[in-house]
Design a protein around this motif. Sequence first.
Motif, PDB file in Angstrom:
ATOM      1  N   GLU A 149       0.835  -1.207   0.000  1.00  0.00           N
ATOM      2  CA  GLU A 149       0.000   0.000   0.000  1.00  0.00           C
ATOM      3  C   GLU A 149       0.869   1.257   0.000  1.00  0.00           C
ATOM      4  O   GLU A 149       0.576   2.234  -0.711  1.00  0.00           O
ATOM      5  CB  GLU A 149      -0.924  -0.007   1.214  1.00  0.00           C
ATOM      6  CG  GLU A 149      -1.875   1.182   1.250  1.00  0.00           C
ATOM      7  CD  GLU A 149      -2.914   1.095   2.356  1.00  0.00           C
ATOM      8  OE1 GLU A 149      -3.374   2.155   2.817  1.00  0.00           O
ATOM      9  OE2 GLU A 149      -3.270  -0.036   2.747  1.00  0.00           O
ATOM     10  N   VAL A 150       1.933   1.249   0.770  1.00  0.00           N
ATOM     11  CA  VAL A 150       2.840   2.395   0.821  1.00  0.00           C
ATOM     12  C   VAL A 150       3.510   2.613  -0.539  1.00  0.00           C
ATOM     13  O   VAL A 150       3.572   3.738  -1.047  1.00  0.00           O
ATOM     14  CB  VAL A 150       3.898   2.197   1.926  1.00  0.00           C
ATOM     15  CG1 VAL A 150       5.028   3.224   1.784  1.00  0.00           C
ATOM     16  CG2 VAL A 150       3.265   2.313   3.298  1.00  0.00           C
ATOM     17  N   ALA A 151       4.014   1.535  -1.137  1.00  0.00           N
ATOM     18  CA  ALA A 151       4.695   1.657  -2.427  1.00  0.00           C
ATOM     19  C   ALA A 151       3.745   2.131  -3.519  1.00  0.00           C
ATOM     20  O   ALA A 151       4.101   2.967  -4.358  1.00  0.00           O
ATOM     21  CB  ALA A 151       5.314   0.308  -2.809  1.00  0.00           C
ATOM     22  N   LEU A 154       3.057   5.837  -3.062  1.00  0.00           N
ATOM     23  CA  LEU A 154       4.217   6.635  -3.475  1.00  0.00           C
ATOM     24  C   LEU A 154       4.255   6.806  -4.988  1.00  0.00           C
ATOM     25  O   LEU A 154       4.437   7.916  -5.498  1.00  0.00           O
ATOM     26  CB  LEU A 154       5.482   5.953  -2.977  1.00  0.00           C
ATOM     27  CG  LEU A 154       6.833   6.581  -3.303  1.00  0.00           C
ATOM     28  CD1 LEU A 154       7.861   6.216  -2.226  1.00  0.00           C
ATOM     29  CD2 LEU A 154       7.373   6.116  -4.664  1.00  0.00           C
ATOM     30  N   ARG A 155       4.061   5.708  -5.708  1.00  0.00           N
ATOM     31  CA  ARG A 155       4.108   5.785  -7.162  1.00  0.00           C
ATOM     32  C   ARG A 155       2.985   6.665  -7.720  1.00  0.00           C
ATOM     33  O   ARG A 155       3.206   7.468  -8.636  1.00  0.00           O
ATOM     34  CB  ARG A 155       4.012   4.385  -7.759  1.00  0.00           C
ATOM     35  CG  ARG A 155       5.173   3.469  -7.389  1.00  0.00           C
ATOM     36  CD  ARG A 155       4.988   2.081  -7.969  1.00  0.00           C
ATOM     37  NE  ARG A 155       5.355   2.028  -9.372  1.00  0.00           N
ATOM     38  CZ  ARG A 155       5.077   1.005 -10.163  1.00  0.00           C
ATOM     39  NH1 ARG A 155       4.396  -0.034  -9.709  1.00  0.00           N
ATOM     40  NH2 ARG A 155       5.459   1.013 -11.432  1.00  0.00           N
ATOM     41  N   ALA A 156       1.803   6.524  -7.148  1.00  0.00           N
ATOM     42  CA  ALA A 156       0.669   7.325  -7.615  1.00  0.00           C
ATOM     43  C   ALA A 156       0.905   8.807  -7.335  1.00  0.00           C
ATOM     44  O   ALA A 156       0.566   9.675  -8.147  1.00  0.00           O
ATOM     45  CB  ALA A 156      -0.605   6.840  -6.937  1.00  0.00           C
ATOM     46  N   MET A 157       1.467   9.107  -6.178  1.00  0.00           N
ATOM     47  CA  MET A 157       1.725  10.486  -5.783  1.00  0.00           C
ATOM     48  C   MET A 157       2.627  11.202  -6.773  1.00  0.00           C
ATOM     49  O   MET A 157       2.395  12.369  -7.128  1.00  0.00           O
ATOM     50  CB  MET A 157       2.382  10.490  -4.389  1.00  0.00           C
ATOM     51  CG  MET A 157       2.718  11.858  -3.849  1.00  0.00           C
ATOM     52  SD  MET A 157       3.704  11.763  -2.320  1.00  0.00           S
ATOM     53  CE  MET A 157       2.648  10.753  -1.289  1.00  0.00           C
ATOM     54  N   LEU A 158       3.655  10.521  -7.263  1.00  0.00           N
ATOM     55  CA  LEU A 158       4.641  11.163  -8.117  1.00  0.00           C
ATOM     56  C   LEU A 158       4.281  11.127  -9.594  1.00  0.00           C
ATOM     57  O   LEU A 158       4.896  11.843 -10.394  1.00  0.00           O
ATOM     58  CB  LEU A 158       6.011  10.514  -7.900  1.00  0.00           C
ATOM     59  CG  LEU A 158       6.582  10.671  -6.483  1.00  0.00           C
ATOM     60  CD1 LEU A 158       7.921   9.945  -6.368  1.00  0.00           C
ATOM     61  CD2 LEU A 158       6.733  12.132  -6.106  1.00  0.00           C
ATOM     62  N   ALA A 159       3.290  10.310  -9.960  1.00  0.00           N
ATOM     63  CA  ALA A 159       2.920  10.188 -11.379  1.00  0.00           C
ATOM     64  C   ALA A 159       1.585  10.833 -11.710  1.00  0.00           C
ATOM     65  O   ALA A 159       1.214  10.922 -12.882  1.00  0.00           O
ATOM     66  CB  ALA A 159       2.881   8.713 -11.776  1.00  0.00           C
ATOM     67  N   ALA A 160       0.844  11.281 -10.701  1.00  0.00           N
ATOM     68  CA  ALA A 160      -0.490  11.829 -10.930  1.00  0.00           C
ATOM     69  C   ALA A 160      -0.435  13.062 -11.834  1.00  0.00           C
ATOM     70  O   ALA A 160       0.542  13.817 -11.815  1.00  0.00           O
ATOM     71  CB  ALA A 160      -1.138  12.194  -9.597  1.00  0.00           C
ATOM     72  N   PRO A 161      -1.479  13.285 -12.651  1.00  0.00           N
ATOM     73  CA  PRO A 161      -1.522  14.478 -13.500  1.00  0.00           C
ATOM     74  C   PRO A 161      -1.366  15.751 -12.673  1.00  0.00           C
ATOM     75  O   PRO A 161      -1.965  15.885 -11.607  1.00  0.00           O
ATOM     76  CB  PRO A 161      -2.914  14.393 -14.134  1.00  0.00           C
ATOM     77  CG  PRO A 161      -3.262  12.938 -14.105  1.00  0.00           C
ATOM     78  CD  PRO A 161      -2.658  12.413 -12.831  1.00  0.00           C
TER      79      PRO A 161
END
Length: 210
Positions: A149-151, A154-161
């Motif tokens: 869940e953490v990983a 993190l990925r979603a946070m940095l790739a979001a529009p």
Amino acid sequence: KLLMRAPEAVAMLGDDDELVPRDLGRLDLEMRQAVERSTSVKGAARVIRRLRRRELTRISAADTLGRLDILAVGEALSDVSEVTLTAALEASIAAFEHDHGDLPTQFAIVLMGRLGGHEVGYSSDADVMFVHRPVEGADDVEAAKAATEVATSLRAMLAAPSADPPLEVDADLRPDGKNGPLVRSLDAYRTYYAQWSAVWEAQALLRARP
């Protein structure tokens, strides 16, 4: 494009000191403090990406003006990616603990590829592997679920529009690639590399760093 997104950054061009890449310690402290002041994961994401965009502007301007050689650019861009990942990890853990209580595992990001080798370019993804180690007394399944869940956060946070450039976090160098779990325990990695890893996977670890 960076200057068009944030025209106020053109002020950097009026001060030679502003065209010197910030060192890793200074960047790390600034990112951490910004995350600590944020009241939500979305707020943390905004400030992390805004600070990253500012540093990309600083480095690319200095590069364009001939103030940095290619090695210095690689080091500076690698530092920015590293502190961005560190801050995003802290924000993701904080968000998890806000919702679920203490994270039942220790978590680390292993930098791979160009990022591990301090050779990041302007369009580079962040090649990483995620590893966790359950805390004493924690259920292994719950620890793995929490780490995933953490990983994922993190990925979603940095790739979001966003108006700020994304940082794509690529975990495909992990054991079994896209077919393998996103996060493995330290023991699982140890077993995999001892018994099943291919030669190229061992070679890839030459540039790995936590």
